[in-house]
Scaffold this motif. Structure first.
Motif: not given
Length: 160
Positions: A49-55, A73-81
């Motif tokens: 969770v922390v790593d993906n939020f940081t990304q 935007a795609y990277m943010m969607e992937m990290r949010a998923s």
């Protein structure tokens, strides 16, 4: 990318240990292993969770290129998923911990009840032995008193 641990990773089922026997070395080792696995799941999920939020925060920069914006935007969607999956895993872990606490509470309660039953059985046995000894002592004392009474001079002489 830490996607190792989707929900149900380590020890998905509840193992009942309330079979009447006290905790054994194998049960203690299994409980310790399960605790380590659960702690590892928590660490993995929280780190994810922390790593993906940081990304997501790092990728959220505004840039001029439309291609780069769509990639971001795609990277943010992937990290949010991935964050949602990790959070879901944490929620399932919390549910599993609640169930474990409830069921282990029942198991420990059953163990405690069985222990108390054994203690009361021992007390009842001790009390029965004590009552039998008191009965034997009373019987012996009564026989001794009867012997004294029947051999007594007072019994043989009439009261005037």
């Amino acid at each position: 990318m830490m996607m190792k641990n989707k929900a149900g990773g380590a020890g998905g089922g509840m193992s009942g240990s309330g079979e009447g026997a006290g905790p054994t070395a194998a049960a203690a080792a299994a409980a310790l292993q399960k605790q380590k696995a659960l702690l590892q799941r928590v660490e993995t999920d929280i780190t994810s969770v922390v790593d993906n939020f940081t990304q997501i925060v790092n990728v959220a920069r505004v840039s001029d290129l439309p291609v780069k914006n769509s990639q971001e935007a795609y990277m943010m969607e992937m990290r949010a998923s991935k964050m949602v999956q990790a959070a879901d895993s944490i929620l399932k872990l919390v549910s599993e911990l609640k169930q474990t606490a409830i069921f282990s509470g029942f198991a420990s309660l059953n163990d405690h009840v069985e222990q108390r039953i054994a203690e009361f059985d021992q007390e009842a046995e001790k009390t029965n032995r004590l009552l039998a000894r008191i009965g034997d002592d009373a019987s012996a004392s009564l026989k001794e008193l009867e012997a004294h009474y029947y051999s007594s001079a007072q019994r043989l002489t009439p009261d005037v």
